[in-house]
Structure formats: structure tokens, C-alpha cells
Design a protein around this motif. Structure first.
Motif, PDB file in Angstrom:
ATOM      1  N   UNK A 104       0.834  -0.994   0.098  1.00  0.00           N
ATOM      2  CA  UNK A 104       0.047   0.204  -0.078  1.00  0.00           C
ATOM      3  C   UNK A 104       0.737   1.175   0.107  1.00  0.00           C
ATOM      4  N   UNK A 105       1.881   1.415   0.803  1.00  0.00           N
ATOM      5  CA  UNK A 105       2.878   2.427   0.771  1.00  0.00           C
ATOM      6  C   UNK A 105       3.520   2.587  -0.833  1.00  0.00           C
ATOM      7  N   UNK A 112       3.555   5.942  -5.380  1.00  0.00           N
ATOM      8  CA  UNK A 112       3.527   6.261  -6.662  1.00  0.00           C
ATOM      9  C   UNK A 112       2.468   7.108  -7.199  1.00  0.00           C
ATOM     10  N   UNK A 113       1.419   7.165  -6.326  1.00  0.00           N
ATOM     11  CA  UNK A 113       0.188   8.012  -6.782  1.00  0.00           C
ATOM     12  C   UNK A 113       0.688   9.520  -6.264  1.00  0.00           C
ATOM     13  N   UNK A 114       1.299   9.701  -5.440  1.00  0.00           N
ATOM     14  CA  UNK A 114       1.894  10.841  -4.964  1.00  0.00           C
ATOM     15  C   UNK A 114       3.065  11.344  -6.001  1.00  0.00           C
ATOM     16  N   UNK A 126       1.473  17.986 -11.662  1.00  0.00           N
ATOM     17  CA  UNK A 126       1.561  19.479 -11.464  1.00  0.00           C
ATOM     18  C   UNK A 126       2.792  20.157 -12.291  1.00  0.00           C
ATOM     19  N   UNK A 127       3.959  19.266 -12.001  1.00  0.00           N
ATOM     20  CA  UNK A 127       5.221  19.877 -12.555  1.00  0.00           C
ATOM     21  C   UNK A 127       5.154  20.013 -14.139  1.00  0.00           C
ATOM     22  N   UNK A 128       4.679  19.029 -14.821  1.00  0.00           N
ATOM     23  CA  UNK A 128       4.374  19.323 -16.349  1.00  0.00           C
ATOM     24  C   UNK A 128       3.371  20.322 -16.781  1.00  0.00           C
ATOM     25  N   UNK A 129       2.116  20.274 -15.727  1.00  0.00           N
ATOM     26  CA  UNK A 129       1.138  21.384 -16.133  1.00  0.00           C
ATOM     27  C   UNK A 129       2.041  22.708 -16.065  1.00  0.00           C
ATOM     28  N   UNK A 130       2.781  23.150 -14.777  1.00  0.00           N
ATOM     29  CA  UNK A 130       3.837  24.516 -14.762  1.00  0.00           C
ATOM     30  C   UNK A 130       4.490  24.626 -15.872  1.00  0.00           C
ATOM     31  N   UNK A 136       9.332  23.576  -8.331  1.00  0.00           N
ATOM     32  CA  UNK A 136       8.670  22.474  -7.881  1.00  0.00           C
ATOM     33  C   UNK A 136       9.264  21.587  -6.796  1.00  0.00           C
ATOM     34  N   UNK A 137      10.650  21.392  -7.300  1.00  0.00           N
ATOM     35  CA  UNK A 137      11.376  20.431  -6.324  1.00  0.00           C
ATOM     36  C   UNK A 137      11.579  21.095  -4.931  1.00  0.00           C
ATOM     37  N   UNK A 138      11.938  22.480  -5.075  1.00  0.00           N
ATOM     38  CA  UNK A 138      12.134  23.034  -3.579  1.00  0.00           C
ATOM     39  C   UNK A 138      10.512  22.994  -2.806  1.00  0.00           C
ATOM     40  N   UNK A 139       9.656  22.963  -3.509  1.00  0.00           N
ATOM     41  CA  UNK A 139       8.405  23.120  -3.048  1.00  0.00           C
ATOM     42  C   UNK A 139       8.002  21.619  -2.128  1.00  0.00           C
ATOM     43  N   UNK A 140       8.475  20.823  -3.092  1.00  0.00           N
ATOM     44  CA  UNK A 140       8.271  19.416  -2.594  1.00  0.00           C
ATOM     45  C   UNK A 140       8.939  19.179  -1.534  1.00  0.00           C
ATOM     46  N   UNK A 141      10.280  19.478  -1.522  1.00  0.00           N
ATOM     47  CA  UNK A 141      11.179  19.143  -0.496  1.00  0.00           C
ATOM     48  C   UNK A 141      10.655  19.825   0.811  1.00  0.00           C
ATOM     49  N   UNK A 142      10.285  20.743   0.803  1.00  0.00           N
ATOM     50  CA  UNK A 142       9.897  21.612   1.753  1.00  0.00           C
ATOM     51  C   UNK A 142       8.410  21.140   2.552  1.00  0.00           C
ATOM     52  N   UNK A 143       7.792  20.496   1.901  1.00  0.00           N
ATOM     53  CA  UNK A 143       6.562  19.896   2.281  1.00  0.00           C
ATOM     54  C   UNK A 143       6.572  18.908   3.491  1.00  0.00           C
ATOM     55  N   UNK A 144       7.560  18.439   4.038  1.00  0.00           N
ATOM     56  CA  UNK A 144       7.940  17.526   4.927  1.00  0.00           C
ATOM     57  C   UNK A 144       6.844  16.387   5.363  1.00  0.00           C
ATOM     58  N   UNK A 145       6.842  15.628   3.682  1.00  0.00           N
ATOM     59  CA  UNK A 145       5.716  14.603   3.572  1.00  0.00           C
ATOM     60  C   UNK A 145       4.494  14.816   3.599  1.00  0.00           C
ATOM     61  N   UNK A 146       4.026  16.187   3.839  1.00  0.00           N
ATOM     62  CA  UNK A 146       2.646  16.666   3.697  1.00  0.00           C
ATOM     63  C   UNK A 146       2.004  16.719   2.557  1.00  0.00           C
ATOM     64  N   UNK A 147       1.494  15.698   1.774  1.00  0.00           N
ATOM     65  CA  UNK A 147       1.169  15.659   0.494  1.00  0.00           C
ATOM     66  C   UNK A 147       0.215  16.879   0.137  1.00  0.00           C
ATOM     67  N   UNK A 148      -0.696  17.264   0.911  1.00  0.00           N
ATOM     68  CA  UNK A 148      -1.412  18.613   0.459  1.00  0.00           C
ATOM     69  C   UNK A 148      -0.642  19.814   0.702  1.00  0.00           C
ATOM     70  N   UNK A 149       0.164  20.028   1.557  1.00  0.00           N
ATOM     71  CA  UNK A 149       1.018  21.121   1.628  1.00  0.00           C
ATOM     72  C   UNK A 149       2.183  20.979   0.276  1.00  0.00           C
ATOM     73  N   UNK A 150       2.253  20.085  -0.011  1.00  0.00           N
ATOM     74  CA  UNK A 150       3.350  19.779  -1.002  1.00  0.00           C
ATOM     75  C   UNK A 150       2.602  20.086  -2.333  1.00  0.00           C
ATOM     76  N   UNK A 151       1.534  19.689  -2.494  1.00  0.00           N
ATOM     77  CA  UNK A 151       0.957  19.815  -3.871  1.00  0.00           C
ATOM     78  C   UNK A 151       0.479  21.251  -4.113  1.00  0.00           C
ATOM     79  N   UNK A 152      -0.048  21.981  -3.047  1.00  0.00           N
ATOM     80  CA  UNK A 152      -0.531  23.053  -3.276  1.00  0.00           C
ATOM     81  C   UNK A 152       0.495  24.131  -3.146  1.00  0.00           C
ATOM     82  N   UNK A 153       1.869  24.026  -2.333  1.00  0.00           N
ATOM     83  CA  UNK A 153       2.875  24.652  -2.383  1.00  0.00           C
ATOM     84  C   UNK A 153       3.589  24.718  -3.920  1.00  0.00           C
TER      85      UNK A 153
END
Length: 140
Positions: free
Chosen positions: A2-3, A8-10, A17-21, A64-81
Motif C-alpha cells: 500500500x505504501x 506512486x500516486x503521490x 503539477x510539474x508538467x502542467x507548470x 517545484x523541487x524546492x516546494x516538494x522538499x519543503x513539504x515535509x511529507x505533507x502531500x496536501x501542503x506539497x501539492x498546493x505549495x
């Protein structure tokens, strides 16, 4: 298992998001330069236009890489950020392009799509990359 599926979904979501941007970045560069980028780069093999586009795409990727890295594994924060900072980065890159155009002689968009290599393309490319790096540093 499941992990793995969750990871993979994350990854798929961040990739989308990266490709859209980057797609938005492509459109913005296309609007800023005379002619059509697909024609300039893939048909006419214009190196100036290719470098300008590549630097914009790299700048967005850095953000995008920086925003993902700064999200601390919080998917919602990462994707919005990643989305918000990516859009902000594109706006700032576009503003920097306009400011550079105003501050330099001639029309920067026309210079950058000239068939002859022009040093101005390197300046504009570094502006894109530096903008991406500055926003990335501000995120973390």
C-alpha cells in the motif's frame, strides 16, 4: 504494498503539477517571443529560442523541487505549495523578462529569436534560472 501504491500516486500527482507548470511556462515564453516556439525550435532549430525555453523550464523545475522538499511529507501542503510557488515563479519570471526588455536596447523577444546566436539570450536565461533559485531558497 500500500505504501508503494501511495508513493506512486503521490509521485504521479507531483509530476502532473510539474508538467502542467512547465506547459504554462512554455505558453508564456511563446507569448513573449515573436513567432511560434514549436516552429522556431523544432523546425528552424533556433538555439536562442531553445535556450530561452529551456531556462524557463529549468527555473520552474527548481521551484517545484524546492516546494516538494519543503513539504515535509505533507502531500496536501506539497501539492498546493508546488502549484502556488510555481505560478508565482512564472509570474516573477515574466515580470523579470519585461523589466529586462525595458532596460535593454531593442526588443528582447525579437533578439532572442534571431537565427544568429546573441549574448542577450544568455542574460535572459540566467534571469530565469536565478529567479527559480531565489524562489526555491525562499521556500525552504
Amino acid at each position: 504494498m500500500q505504501t508503494l501504491v501511495t508513493d506512486l500516486l503521490v509521485t504521479l500527482a507531483y509530476g502532473a503539477v510539474g508538467v502542467l507548470l512547465m506547459g504554462i511556462g512554455y505558453v508564456l515564453v511563446d507569448l513573449a517571443t515573436p513567432g511560434r516556439l514549436n516552429q522556431l525550435i523544432w523546425t528552424e532549430r533556433n538555439r536562442n529560442a531553445a535556450l530561452l525555453l529551456a531556462s524557463n523550464l529549468a527555473g520552474v523545475g527548481i521551484i517545484v523541487v524546492a516546494a516538494i522538499a519543503a513539504s515535509d511529507d505533507d502531500f496536501a501542503l506539497g501539492i498546493v505549495g508546488a502549484s502556488a510557488y510555481g505560478i508565482l515563479g512564472l509570474v516573477i519570471m515574466a515580470a523579470a523578462f519585461v523589466l529586462l526588455d525595458v532596460a535593454t536596447p531593442g526588443r528582447l523577444g525579437e533578439i532572442l529569436v534571431d537565427q544568429q546566436p546573441h549574448p542577450a539570450v544568455w542574460v535572459s536565461a540566467v534571469v530565469h534560472l536565478a529567479t527559480g533559485a531565489i524562489i526555491a531558497a525562499a521556500i525552504s
